[in-house]
Design a protein around this motif. Structure first.
Motif, PDB file in Angstrom:
ATOM      1  N   SER A 188       5.334  15.981 -24.590  1.00 37.12           N
ATOM      2  CA  SER A 188       5.865  16.928 -25.582  1.00 37.12           C
ATOM      3  C   SER A 188       5.542  16.513 -27.010  1.00 37.12           C
ATOM      4  CB  SER A 188       7.383  17.048 -25.409  1.00 37.12           C
ATOM      5  OG  SER A 188       7.999  15.775 -25.556  1.00 37.12           O
ATOM      6  N   SER A 189       5.105  15.279 -27.208  1.00 36.21           N
ATOM      7  CA  SER A 189       4.867  14.805 -28.572  1.00 36.21           C
ATOM      8  C   SER A 189       3.543  14.067 -28.745  1.00 36.21           C
ATOM      9  CB  SER A 189       6.015  13.870 -29.004  1.00 36.21           C
ATOM     10  OG  SER A 189       6.100  12.751 -28.135  1.00 36.21           O
ATOM     11  N   PHE A 190       2.655  14.150 -27.741  1.00 35.33           N
ATOM     12  CA  PHE A 190       1.426  13.371 -27.830  1.00 35.33           C
ATOM     13  C   PHE A 190       0.257  14.127 -27.226  1.00 35.33           C
ATOM     14  CE2 PHE A 190      -1.619  10.118 -26.461  1.00 35.33           C
ATOM     15  CZ  PHE A 190      -1.728   9.362 -27.612  1.00 35.33           C
ATOM     16  N   THR A 191      -0.881  14.111 -27.926  1.00 41.09           N
ATOM     17  CA  THR A 191      -2.131  14.656 -27.406  1.00 41.09           C
ATOM     18  C   THR A 191      -3.177  13.545 -27.408  1.00 41.09           C
ATOM     19  OG1 THR A 191      -2.871  15.381 -29.591  1.00 41.09           O
ATOM     20  CG2 THR A 191      -1.654  16.988 -28.245  1.00 41.09           C
ATOM     21  N   VAL A 192      -4.132  13.655 -26.507  1.00 37.06           N
ATOM     22  CA  VAL A 192      -5.190  12.658 -26.431  1.00 37.06           C
ATOM     23  C   VAL A 192      -6.538  13.366 -26.490  1.00 37.06           C
ATOM     24  CG1 VAL A 192      -5.207  12.696 -23.900  1.00 37.06           C
ATOM     25  CG2 VAL A 192      -6.124  10.710 -25.117  1.00 37.06           C
ATOM     26  N   ALA A 193      -7.458  12.800 -27.279  1.00 35.83           N
ATOM     27  CA  ALA A 193      -8.827  13.318 -27.330  1.00 35.83           C
ATOM     28  C   ALA A 193      -9.550  12.820 -26.086  1.00 35.83           C
ATOM     29  CB  ALA A 193      -9.529  12.842 -28.595  1.00 35.83           C
ATOM     30  N   THR A 194     -10.037  13.746 -25.285  1.00 34.85           N
ATOM     31  CA  THR A 194     -10.617  13.377 -23.988  1.00 34.85           C
ATOM     32  C   THR A 194     -12.121  13.146 -24.055  1.00 34.85           C
ATOM     33  OG1 THR A 194     -11.013  15.686 -23.356  1.00 34.85           O
ATOM     34  CG2 THR A 194      -8.853  14.771 -22.849  1.00 34.85           C
ATOM     35  N   ASN A 195     -12.721  13.302 -25.215  1.00 29.22           N
ATOM     36  CA  ASN A 195     -14.175  13.181 -25.280  1.00 29.22           C
ATOM     37  C   ASN A 195     -14.627  12.493 -26.559  1.00 29.22           C
ATOM     38  OD1 ASN A 195     -13.452  15.334 -27.018  1.00 29.22           O
ATOM     39  ND2 ASN A 195     -15.491  16.235 -26.841  1.00 29.22           N
ATOM     40  N   ILE A 243     -16.623   1.997 -26.592  1.00 28.71           N
ATOM     41  CA  ILE A 243     -16.087   1.634 -25.278  1.00 28.71           C
ATOM     42  C   ILE A 243     -14.666   1.097 -25.430  1.00 28.71           C
ATOM     43  CG2 ILE A 243     -16.330   0.039 -23.340  1.00 28.71           C
ATOM     44  CD1 ILE A 243     -19.367   0.234 -23.681  1.00 28.71           C
ATOM     45  N   GLY A 244     -14.466   0.279 -26.471  1.00 31.45           N
ATOM     46  CA  GLY A 244     -13.123  -0.236 -26.736  1.00 31.45           C
ATOM     47  C   GLY A 244     -12.144   0.874 -27.073  1.00 31.45           C
ATOM     48  N   ASP A 245     -12.617   1.862 -27.836  1.00 29.18           N
ATOM     49  CA  ASP A 245     -11.778   3.007 -28.185  1.00 29.18           C
ATOM     50  C   ASP A 245     -11.372   3.793 -26.941  1.00 29.18           C
ATOM     51  OD1 ASP A 245     -10.616   5.108 -29.898  1.00 29.18           O
ATOM     52  OD2 ASP A 245     -12.348   6.277 -29.272  1.00 29.18           O
ATOM     53  N   LEU A 246     -12.332   4.004 -26.048  1.00 33.35           N
ATOM     54  CA  LEU A 246     -12.021   4.717 -24.801  1.00 33.35           C
ATOM     55  C   LEU A 246     -11.016   3.944 -23.962  1.00 33.35           C
ATOM     56  CD1 LEU A 246     -15.594   5.929 -23.762  1.00 33.35           C
ATOM     57  CD2 LEU A 246     -13.705   7.368 -24.540  1.00 33.35           C
ATOM     58  N   GLY A 247     -11.187   2.622 -23.923  1.00 35.07           N
ATOM     59  CA  GLY A 247     -10.242   1.799 -23.173  1.00 35.07           C
ATOM     60  C   GLY A 247      -8.832   1.886 -23.739  1.00 35.07           C
ATOM     61  N   GLY A 248      -8.735   1.924 -25.075  1.00 36.59           N
ATOM     62  CA  GLY A 248      -7.420   2.060 -25.704  1.00 36.59           C
ATOM     63  C   GLY A 248      -6.776   3.394 -25.380  1.00 36.59           C
ATOM     64  N   ARG A 249      -7.567   4.455 -25.410  1.00 36.03           N
ATOM     65  CA  ARG A 249      -7.025   5.776 -25.065  1.00 36.03           C
ATOM     66  C   ARG A 249      -6.526   5.794 -23.618  1.00 36.03           C
ATOM     67  NH1 ARG A 249     -11.397  10.217 -27.304  1.00 36.03           N
ATOM     68  NH2 ARG A 249     -12.083   9.074 -29.164  1.00 36.03           N
ATOM     69  N   GLN A 250      -7.312   5.191 -22.736  1.00 33.23           N
ATOM     70  CA  GLN A 250      -6.914   5.188 -21.330  1.00 33.23           C
ATOM     71  C   GLN A 250      -5.637   4.381 -21.114  1.00 33.23           C
ATOM     72  OE1 GLN A 250      -9.934   5.266 -18.050  1.00 33.23           O
ATOM     73  NE2 GLN A 250     -11.262   4.464 -19.644  1.00 33.23           N
ATOM     74  N   ALA A 251      -5.514   3.249 -21.805  1.00 31.29           N
ATOM     75  CA  ALA A 251      -4.309   2.439 -21.670  1.00 31.29           C
ATOM     76  C   ALA A 251      -3.075   3.220 -22.121  1.00 31.29           C
ATOM     77  CB  ALA A 251      -4.454   1.148 -22.477  1.00 31.29           C
ATOM     78  N   THR A 252      -3.198   3.920 -23.248  1.00 27.57           N
ATOM     79  CA  THR A 252      -2.094   4.742 -23.741  1.00 27.57           C
ATOM     80  C   THR A 252      -1.776   5.859 -22.754  1.00 27.57           C
ATOM     81  OG1 THR A 252      -2.698   4.295 -26.035  1.00 27.57           O
ATOM     82  CG2 THR A 252      -1.305   6.216 -25.628  1.00 27.57           C
ATOM     83  N   LEU A 253      -2.823   6.482 -22.247  1.00 27.74           N
ATOM     84  CA  LEU A 253      -2.650   7.580 -21.291  1.00 27.74           C
ATOM     85  C   LEU A 253      -2.000   7.089 -20.002  1.00 27.74           C
ATOM     86  CD1 LEU A 253      -3.192  10.576 -20.756  1.00 27.74           C
ATOM     87  CD2 LEU A 253      -5.435   9.938 -19.884  1.00 27.74           C
ATOM     88  N   ASP A 254      -2.431   5.942 -19.509  1.00 26.90           N
ATOM     89  CA  ASP A 254      -1.844   5.391 -18.290  1.00 26.90           C
ATOM     90  C   ASP A 254      -0.356   5.113 -18.477  1.00 26.90           C
ATOM     91  OD1 ASP A 254      -4.249   5.502 -16.975  1.00 26.90           O
ATOM     92  OD2 ASP A 254      -4.763   3.391 -17.322  1.00 26.90           O
ATOM     93  N   HIS A 255      -0.001   4.585 -19.651  1.00 23.86           N
ATOM     94  CA  HIS A 255       1.415   4.308 -19.938  1.00 23.86           C
ATOM     95  C   HIS A 255       2.222   5.607 -19.947  1.00 23.86           C
ATOM     96  CE1 HIS A 255       4.990   2.499 -21.686  1.00 23.86           C
ATOM     97  NE2 HIS A 255       4.953   3.398 -22.657  1.00 23.86           N
ATOM     98  N   LEU A 256       1.674   6.643 -20.586  1.00 21.07           N
ATOM     99  CA  LEU A 256       2.374   7.924 -20.644  1.00 21.07           C
ATOM    100  C   LEU A 256       2.537   8.527 -19.252  1.00 21.07           C
ATOM    101  CD1 LEU A 256       0.781   9.585 -23.798  1.00 21.07           C
ATOM    102  CD2 LEU A 256       3.191   9.010 -23.488  1.00 21.07           C
TER     103      LEU A 256
END
Length: 303
Positions: free
Chosen positions: A170-177, A233-246
């Protein structure tokens, strides 16, 4: 001699008790057969509203989880592709180092150029990767082949520079690309020193021309491009870590909501069956009382 008649008020009350008992038995029967404590909204408006709120929250979180899974798939695919490209860039660095050795000669450099050209083709193929039927490096133009061009000329980009943002809570969006123009052409744009495809092409052409200065420039550009790729690659890994937590958090929230919903909505079978039996016994007692009353007549009350 006195005359006694059945008490009308008592009979009416008995009939009302019978009606209430029948209604209660019908409700209990519905609860037992459906497994739900609230069969109709009118039975418990506040409880029904609470159940509806739980279901709405669960459905909303389930939709967020679906979007999170889609986002995770795109990010994971992009990371896999870039990791493979990073390995290819390491190989290009090895080839460039060999080419800069003074004793390799023109024939040796020409042989290295063939492998460089193969890696160039591999980079273009990777840049046109699809996931879930969509080109992941085309910006929002996901149905458009992003990269194309002749073997000897510049590589053109047909996508756009926009990101695809998915709402995963409800409060977070992630850039998927990662838009392909920024990723592969770099900050200076197409055809510049930060353009991956141009740098690989320059390395190949320098090898074919036996031009050590061109080889050195291409080698230096590819080294900087590789460093930038590792950052992505590091940026993508950070996004995935945040996404996995959510996703983990949403999954836990849904499990808790479903547990509370189950306890709120589901009927307590032992209690419901016991009450149904008690109501059935009460009904039999009321019917017996009515039967006795209905058999009474004036002669039964003659003194």
């Amino acid at each position: 001699m006195s005359l006694r008649t059945p008490n009308t008020l008592t009979s009416r009350q008995t009939l009302l008790d019978l009606q209430r008992t029948k209604e209660r038995m019908s409700l209990l029967q519905d609860q037992i057969s459906t497994g739900r404590r609230i069969v109709q909204l009118s039975e418990d408006p506040s409880g029904a509203a609470l159940i509806l709120d739980f279901r709405t929250s669960i459905d909303r979180n389930t939709q967020f989880l679906k979007q999170g899974n889609a986002a995770g798939s795109f990010l994971s695919t992009a990371e896999t592709v870039l990791t493979a490209m990073s390995n290819d860039l390491i190989r290009l660095g090895e080839l460039g180092t060999q080419a800069l050795l003074g004793n390799i000669g023109a024939a040796g450099r020409a042989a290295l150029a063939q492998e460089v050209d193969g890696l160039r083709t591999s980079f273009i193929t990777s840049a046109n990767t699809k996931d879930q039927g969509k080109y992941i490096f085309a910006g929002t133009a996901t149905q458009t082949l992003p990269f194309s061009g002749p073997s000897a000329g510049p590589i053109a980009y047909s996508g756009n520079g926009a990101t695809i943002d998915l709402e995963v809570s409800s409060s977070f969006t992630v850039a998927t690309n990662l838009p392909g123009n920024a990723l592969f052409f770099g900050p200076s744009g197409q055809g510049s020193a930060t353009d991956l495809f141009q740098a690989v092409t320059d390395l190949r052409d320098g090898l074919l021309a036996n031009n050590t200065a061109q080889i050195q420039t291409a080698f230096d550009n590819l080294t900087a491009i590789h460093a930038r790729l590792l950052q992505n690659i590091g940026d993508l890994g950070g996004r995935q870590a945040t996404l996995d937590h959510l996703r983990d958090t949403l999954g836990d929230v849904n499990l808790n909501l479903e547990s509370v919903l189950e306890s709120t909505e589901s009927v307590d079978y032992p209690a419901a069956i016991t009450e149904y039996t008690n109501q059935e016994t009460a009904q039999q007692a009321i019917l017996s009382t009515l039967a006795k009353v209905n058999r009474q007549n004036l002669f039964d009350f003659l003194a």
